[in-house]
Design a protein around this motif. Structure first.
Motif, short mmCIF file in Angstrom:
data_model
loop_
_atom_site.label_atom_id
_atom_site.label_comp_id
_atom_site.label_asym_id
_atom_site.label_seq_id
_atom_site.Cartn_x
_atom_site.Cartn_y
_atom_site.Cartn_z
N ASP A 79 12.36 6.27 113.60
CA ASP A 79 10.96 6.79 113.60
C ASP A 79 10.29 6.83 115.04
O ASP A 79 11.07 5.73 115.73
CB ASP A 79 10.17 5.55 112.90
CG ASP A 79 8.59 5.96 112.98
OD1 ASP A 79 8.18 6.50 111.90
OD2 ASP A 79 7.89 5.30 113.71
N GLU A 80 9.84 7.77 115.40
CA GLU A 80 9.41 7.56 116.90
C GLU A 80 7.92 8.11 117.05
O GLU A 80 7.48 8.70 116.30
CB GLU A 80 10.49 8.43 117.79
CG GLU A 80 10.36 9.93 117.27
CD GLU A 80 11.15 10.97 118.11
OE1 GLU A 80 10.67 11.68 119.02
OE2 GLU A 80 12.46 10.97 117.68
N VAL A 81 7.40 7.58 118.08
CA VAL A 81 6.08 7.91 118.62
C VAL A 81 6.01 8.44 119.92
O VAL A 81 6.68 8.14 120.93
CB VAL A 81 5.07 6.90 118.73
CG1 VAL A 81 3.71 7.13 119.09
CG2 VAL A 81 5.13 5.79 117.36
N ASP A 82 5.44 9.83 120.07
CA ASP A 82 5.61 10.57 121.35
C ASP A 82 4.14 10.93 121.83
O ASP A 82 3.24 11.06 121.16
CB ASP A 82 6.34 11.81 121.03
CG ASP A 82 7.51 11.67 120.27
OD1 ASP A 82 8.50 11.06 121.18
OD2 ASP A 82 7.80 12.26 119.04
N LEU A 116 -0.75 12.95 121.03
CA LEU A 116 0.11 11.69 120.45
C LEU A 116 0.58 12.11 119.01
O LEU A 116 -0.35 12.62 118.17
CB LEU A 116 -0.59 10.43 120.29
CG LEU A 116 -0.06 9.22 119.87
CD1 LEU A 116 0.87 8.84 120.94
CD2 LEU A 116 -1.03 8.15 119.78
N ASN A 118 3.91 11.35 115.92
CA ASN A 118 4.76 10.52 115.35
C ASN A 118 5.61 11.07 114.35
O ASN A 118 5.30 11.95 113.79
CB ASN A 118 4.47 9.06 114.99
CG ASN A 118 3.65 9.01 113.65
OD1 ASN A 118 3.22 10.18 113.31
ND2 ASN A 118 3.50 7.98 113.01
N ARG A 314 5.45 13.48 109.52
CA ARG A 314 5.27 14.02 110.82
C ARG A 314 3.64 13.54 110.88
O ARG A 314 2.96 13.86 109.93
CB ARG A 314 5.55 15.07 111.40
CG ARG A 314 7.07 15.50 111.77
CD ARG A 314 6.98 16.75 112.58
NE ARG A 314 6.40 16.65 113.72
CZ ARG A 314 6.20 17.75 114.61
NH1 ARG A 314 6.71 19.03 114.28
NH2 ARG A 314 5.52 17.60 115.66
N SER A 316 0.30 14.26 113.88
CA SER A 316 -0.11 14.73 115.35
C SER A 316 -1.37 14.58 115.51
O SER A 316 -2.28 14.71 114.66
CB SER A 316 0.65 16.16 115.75
OG SER A 316 0.15 16.75 116.74
N SER A 317 -1.83 14.30 116.76
CA SER A 317 -3.39 14.46 117.11
C SER A 317 -3.78 16.01 117.31
O SER A 317 -4.99 16.25 117.72
CB SER A 317 -3.58 13.84 118.57
OG SER A 317 -2.89 13.97 119.49
N SER A 328 -5.47 8.83 118.50
CA SER A 328 -5.13 7.59 117.40
C SER A 328 -4.92 8.50 116.10
O SER A 328 -4.26 7.96 115.33
CB SER A 328 -6.40 6.71 117.06
OG SER A 328 -7.43 7.43 116.82
N LEU A 331 -1.24 8.89 115.01
CA LEU A 331 -0.41 7.82 114.40
C LEU A 331 -0.26 7.96 112.88
O LEU A 331 0.68 7.38 112.28
CB LEU A 331 -0.87 6.44 114.62
CG LEU A 331 -0.92 6.19 116.21
CD1 LEU A 331 -1.34 5.02 116.41
CD2 LEU A 331 0.64 6.06 116.66
N TYR A 333 0.80 9.80 109.32
CA TYR A 333 1.49 10.81 108.79
C TYR A 333 0.74 11.81 107.91
O TYR A 333 -0.27 11.62 107.16
CB TYR A 333 2.70 10.40 107.91
CG TYR A 333 3.61 9.53 108.51
CD1 TYR A 333 4.47 10.10 109.60
CD2 TYR A 333 3.59 8.09 108.32
CE1 TYR A 333 5.21 8.96 110.27
CE2 TYR A 333 4.50 7.00 108.74
CZ TYR A 333 5.34 7.82 109.96
OH TYR A 333 6.34 6.88 110.63
#
Length: 470
Positions: A79-82, A116, A118, A314, A316-317, A328, A331, A333
Motif C-alpha cells: 500500500d502506498e500514498v503519493d 494526493l 493511494n 486506487r 485519487s484527489s 484528503s 485517501l 479507495y
C-alpha cells in the motif's frame, strides 16, 4: 678369607634385589584412572571440531526444509500514498524499473497542481511447473546434508582413531617410565654395592665411577621418556577436554589375556575395504552432491510456467473530469481491479549457458570421483601395510620370551661372576643394559601390536568393534 667372606655376603643380595620379572610391572592405584572408552566418549562430547560439525549438520538439515518450502507461492501485499503532479503524454517507453507510471488524461499544457492518491495491491505468483526443478533442488540440498553428516562421521572416526593411538602410545611410555624407574633402582643398588667393594679395596675405584655414570644415564633416559609421556598427555587432554590433569590411563590394556588378543586379531581380519568406511562415505557423499548439482543446473535452465494474479484498489484527489479536488479525497479507495493469468518464460540463450555450466559441473564431479578412487587405493594400501606390520610384530612377539629369559640369565650370571671377580664392570653393565632392552622390547611389542591392529581396523571399518573390546 676376609675377601671371600665379603663376596659371599653380598653376592646373593645383589642377584635377588636387582633381578626382576617384567610380568610383575604394576602402577600405583589411583582414583583418577581413565580407560579408552571414557576417553573416546569425552572427546566426542567435548572436542570443538566435532561440535562444529554437528552444528553444520543441523544447518544443512535446515537448508533441506528451506528447499522444500521454495515451491510455496509468493503472495505480496502493498500500500502506498503519493503526492505529486499528473502530466501525461502519448507514446510508449521502457520504465527500466525506475520511471513512475502516470495515468490520466492528456492536457494541452503542463499542470503544476498537486494531487494526493493511494493504491493498495495484493500480488500472487505460483510456479506451476518447472520441469523437475523443485525435485532437483530438494535432492541437491539432501545430498549436501549428507556431506555434513558424513563429514561429522569421518571426523568422529578420525578422532576415535587418534584417541586410541594416543592411548596406546601413552600406555607404552607410561610402562617404559616404570621400567626405567626399576632400572634406576637396579643401578642404584648396583652402585651402592660397588662403592662398598671399592671402599674396601676389593674392586678398582674406576668401577664406582662407571656405576655412577650408568645411574646418570638411566636417569636421563627416564627424564626423556617422561617428557614424551607428558607431551602425549597434553595432546590427550586437548582431544578429550578432560579438566583434571591429575589422571593416569588404565594400563589394563597391556595385560590383555591371549584369548582377547586373538579375538582382537579376528575382529580386524577382514582383508577388503568396505564401502561403508566413514572416510569413503564422506568422499562418496561429495561425489553424489556434485552429480546432483549437475542435474540441478540442467533443470534450472528449462522453461517455467507461472500462475499470476493480482487485486488492487486506487484512490485519487483528481476527479473523473480532471478536476483537482481537496487532497484528503485521495485517501479514499474509489476504483477496484483484479487480474489473473498464466505466463511461460524461457530465455533462448540459456541453451548456451546451460551447456557451459553443465560441462563445468560434469568435470568437477569427475574430479571428485577420482578422489574417491584415490581414497580407496590409500585404504587398500593401508590395509596391506597393516597386514605386513601385524605379521612382523607377531614374529617379533614370539622372540620376546626367549630374549627376556636369556637377558635375565645373562644378568644373573654376570652378577655372580662380578662378585667372584671373574667379570669386570663393563661386562656387568652390558648385561644390565641387555636386561633393560629386553624389558623395554616386551613393552614396545605389545604397543606395536595394538597400534598395527588399530591401523587395520581403521582401514577395513572394524574400528568400532575393535574399540569395544577395551
Amino acid at each position: 678369607m676376609v675377601h671371600f667372606a665379603f663376596r659371599n655376603k653380598y653376592s646373593g643380595i645383589i642377584t635377588s634385589i636387582l633381578l626382576f620379572n617384567i610380568c610383575s610391572l604394576s602402577f600405583a592405584q589411583t582414583n583418577n584412572k581413565i580407560d579408552l572408552k571414557q576417553a573416546i566418549d569425552s572427546a566426542i562430547k567435548n572436542y570443538p571440531e566435532l561440535n562444529a560439525k554437528q552444528f553444520e549438520t543441523e544447518s544443512a538439515n535446515a537448508a533441506v526444509r528451506d528447499a522444500k518450502n521454495q515451491s510455496l507461492p509468493s503472495l505480496k501485499l502493498g500500500d502506498e500514498v503519493d503526492l505529486g503532479t499528473a502530466n501525461g503524454l502519448g507514446g510508449s517507453y521502457f520504465s527500466m524499473g525506475i520511471i513512475p507510471s502516470t495515468s490520466g488524461g492528456i492536457t494541452a499544457e503542463n499542470n503544476s497542481s498537486t494531487f494526493l492518491g493511494n493504491i493498495g495491491v495484493a500480488y500472487m505468483e505460483d510456479e506451476l511447473y518447472n520441469f523437475g526443478l523443485n525435485r532437483a533442488r530438494i535432492a541437491s540440498t539432501k545430498y549436501f546434508a549428507n556431506i555434513s553428516k558424513a563429514d561429522y562421521g569421518a571426523t568422529s572416526y578420525s578422532v576415535q582413531f587418534q584417541i586410541a593411538q594416543l592411548f596406546f602410545d601413552m600406555l607404552k611410555y607410561r610402562l617404559l617410565t616404570n621400567i626405567q624407574q626399576k632400572n634406576i633402582e637396579r643401578y642404584n643398588v648396583l652402585c651402592n654395592y660397588i662403592k662398598a667393594y671399592t671402599g674396601s679395596g676389593i674392586k678398582a675405584g674406576v668401577d664406582s665411577s662407571v656405576a655412577n655414570a650408568e645411574v646418570s644415564k638411566a636417569k636421563i633416559q627416564y627424564i626423556q621418556t617422561l617428557e614424551i609421556y607428558n607431551k602425549l598427555k597434553a595432546e590427550f587432554i586437548y582431544y578429550t577436554g578432560i579438566k583434571n590433569n591429575n589422571f593416569e590411563i588404565d594400563t589394563g590394556a597391556y595385560h590383555l589375556p591371549d584369548v582377547l588378543m586373538n579375538q582382537l586379531q579376528l575382529t580386524v581380519s577382514a582383508d577388503s575395504v568396505s564401502s561403508s568406511n566413514p572416510i569413503l562415505v564422506y568422499y562418496n557423499s561429495q561425489w553424489e552432491y556434485a552429480m546432483s548439482q549437475e542435474k540441478l543446473i540442467k533443470k534450472s535452465y528449462l522453461p517455467k510456467l507461472y500462475l499470476v494474479g493480482s487485486f488492487w484498489m486506487r484512490g485519487s484527489s483528481i476527479s473523473p473530469i480532471d478536476g483537482y479536488e481537496d487532497l484528503s479525497t485521495g485517501l479514499n479507495y474509489s476504483r477496484y481491479n483484479y487480474m489473473g493469468g498464466l505466463a511461460l518464460t524461457y530465455n533462448i540463450f540459456d541453451m548456451v549457458h546451460r551447456r557451459d555450466k553443465v560441462a563445468t559441473q560434469y568435470f568437477h564431479a569427475e574430479a571428485i570421483h577420482e578422489e574417491v578412487n584415490q581414497q580407496k587405493l590409500l585404504l587398500n594400501n593401508q590395509l596391506q601395510q597393516a597386514d605386513i606390520a601385524i605379521q612382523a610384530v607377531l614374529d617379533r612377539e614370539r622372540e620376546i620370551p626367549i630374549q627376556l629369559r636369556a637377558a635375565q640369565n645373562a644378568f644373573s650370571q654376570k652378577s655372580a661372576q662380578y662378585n667372584a671377580g671373574i667379570a669386570n664392570i663393563a661386562e656387568l653393565t652390558d648385561a644390565s643394559y641387555l636386561l633393560y632392552r629386553a624389558e623395554t622390547d616386551a613393552v614396545e611389542i605389545q604397543s606395536d601390536l595394538l597400534n598395527t591392529l588399530l591401523q587395520k581396523a581403521v582401514a577395513n571399518n572394524t574400528l568400532n568393534t575393535f574399540l569395544s573390546n577395551f
